[in-house]
Design an enzyme around this catalytic site. Structure first.
Site, PDB file in Angstrom:
ATOM      1  N   ASP A 104       0.883  -1.182   0.000  1.00 10.58           N
ATOM      2  CA  ASP A 104       0.000   0.000   0.000  1.00 10.58           C
ATOM      3  C   ASP A 104       0.912   1.221   0.000  1.00 10.58           C
ATOM      4  O   ASP A 104       0.941   1.977   0.941  1.00 10.58           O
ATOM      5  CB  ASP A 104      -0.950  -0.009   1.202  1.00 10.58           C
ATOM      6  N   ASP A 117       6.894   1.277   2.551  1.00  7.87           N
ATOM      7  CA  ASP A 117       6.685   0.306   1.468  1.00  7.87           C
ATOM      8  C   ASP A 117       7.655   0.589   0.324  1.00  7.87           C
ATOM      9  O   ASP A 117       8.238  -0.327  -0.261  1.00  7.87           O
ATOM     10  CB  ASP A 117       5.267   0.382   0.896  1.00  7.87           C
ATOM     11  N   ASP A 166       8.262  -1.961   6.821  1.00  9.40           N
ATOM     12  CA  ASP A 166       8.106  -2.792   5.623  1.00  9.40           C
ATOM     13  C   ASP A 166       9.428  -3.300   5.058  1.00  9.40           C
ATOM     14  O   ASP A 166       9.503  -4.453   4.619  1.00  9.40           O
ATOM     15  CB  ASP A 166       7.314  -2.025   4.562  1.00  9.40           C
TER      16      ASP A 166
END
Length: 310
Positions: free
Chosen positions: A10, A15, A242
C-alpha cells in the site's frame, strides 16, 4: 536460482523503501507487485509504486497489478499524517509517471502465479491483508502451493501505533487478517512492531547512502517522517517496518522467531485489530505462525545500505 516473490504493498514511505530493497538487492525473481488500499488510496498506492519503479528504471520489467480498493467489511482509513497526502512525503510529487499498471486484479494475479510455480513463491505483504484474504476465499487450496507468507503487521508484546493495542495494517482490515491467520498456511511469518521498532533509519544511515538519485529520494521522503518520530518518541529516526519484512525474505537469520498461536480481535470497542499471541498455550491451539521476537538491526542496515549503494 533466485527466490521468487510477489510483493503486496500500500505504497507509503516505508513500502517504497521495501520495494527499493527488494529490487536493488538483486537476490529476488520479483514476479510482480500487487497494490492494495491502506496508507493511501488504491489509486495513489499504485501511482506511487509506478513512480518507485520508474526511479529504479525497472518499470518495464516488473508488472504492477491493482487489487482491493477497500477493506473486506470496513471503511477506508488512510495514514496521511505519517506518509503525507501523496504517501511518499512529497518526494516524487511532481515527477511524471512513465510506468503503468498491468491489467488484472491482484488476488487473481497471486493465485495464477502461485499455482504456476507451486512451492516456490514467497508472498511478502506490507499492507493490509485484503488481497491475500480475497485470494484464499476464491482459491482455498492456494495455501498448499505458497512457499511462505511473510507479512508486516501486528504487535504481540508492545503497544500499537494506531490504538493502544493495534498496529496499522491489522487495524485497517482485521477481518482479512483473520482469514489469513486461519487459512492453514504451513509457513506464515509475522513481522510486527516488536521488531520493526528496533530497526531505526537515522541521519547517519542516510548520509552513508551517499549522493545518488536513490539516496536523495530516501533523504527527501523520510525527512518529515523522522521529525514526526522525534516528536512522539524523542529519537530522530524512522522505523523500517516494511523493509524489514523484505529483509526477512532475504535472510531469515536477521530475526529470531518462535512458532506460536496468534489470533486477531475483530469485535472489540477498545482492542479492535489487536493481534493476540498465546505465549503460554492458554487456548490449547496449534501454533499457526512464526512470530518475530528479536532482530539484528545492525545486520539489517548493513544489507540495506549495501543494496542501495550497489
Amino acid at each position: 536460482m533466485k527466490q521468487k516473490i510477489i510483493l503486496d504493498v500500500d505504497t507509503g514511505i516505508d513500502d517504497a523503501l521495501g520495494i527499493i530493497l527488494a529490487v536493488r538487492s538483486g537476490e529476488f525473481d520479483l514476479i510482480g507487485i500487487t497494490t492494495v488500499n491502506g496508507n493511501v488510496s488504491l489509486g495513489k498506492a499504485t501511482e506511487n509504486t509506478c513512480k518507485i519503479l520508474d526511479l529504479l528504471q525497472v518499470g518495464k520489467e516488473i508488472p504492477i497489478v491493482q487489487g482491493a480498493s477497500q477493506p473486506l467489511l470496513r471503511k477506508v482509513f488512510f495514514e496521511h499524517r505519517v506518509h503525507g497526502e501523496d504517501g511518499l512525503g512529497g518526494a516524487l510529487r511532481d515527477v511524471p509517471i512513465q510506468t503503468q499498471p498491468t491489467q488484472g486484479f491482484a488476488s487473481d494475479f497471486i493465485i495464477e502465479n502461485v499455482l504456476a510455480n507451486s512451492g516456490h513463491v514467497t508472498l511478502v505483504m506490507t499492507g493490509p491483508l485484503t488481497n491475500l484474504a480475497l485470494a484464499v476465499r476464491k482459491c482455498p487450496e492456494l495455501v498448499h502451493h505458497v512457499k511462505e507468507v511473510i507479512f508486516m503487521g501486528g504487535v504481540v508484546r508492545e503497544h500499537g501505533n494506531v490504538t493502544p493495542t493495534t498496529e496499522y495494517n491489522m487495524y485497517v482490515d482485521p477481518e482479512a487478517a483473520k482469514v489469513v491467520f486461519h487459512a492453514g498456511f504451513p509457513e506464515l511469518t509475522l513481522v510486527g512492531l516488536d521488531v520493526t521498532r528496533k530497526v531505526l533509519l537515522n541521519e547517519d544511515h542516510i548520509r552513508e547512502l551517499g549522493d545518488t538519485p536513490i539516496a536523495r529520494y530516501v533523504k527527501q521522503s523520510t525527512s518529515d517522517y523522522l521529525e514526526r518520530y522525534f516528536e512522539r518518541n524523542g529519537v530522530r529516526a524512522c522505523a523500517m517496518h516494511d523493509p524489514l519484512a523484505v529483509g526477512v525474505a532475504l535472510n531469515r537469520n536477521l530475526v529470531t522467531t518462535k512458532k506460536l498461536y496468534v489470533d486477531i480481535e475483530t469485535r472489540s470497542e477498545l482492542c479492535d485489530g489487536q493481534t493476540v499471541c498465546d505465549f503460554q498455550n492458554r487456548l490449547n491451539k496449534e501454533p499457526n505462525m512464526n512470530v518475530c521476537l528479536a532482530v539484528d538491526a545492525e545486520a539489517f542496515f548493513e544489507r540495506f545500505i549495501r543494496a542501495l549503494k550497489a
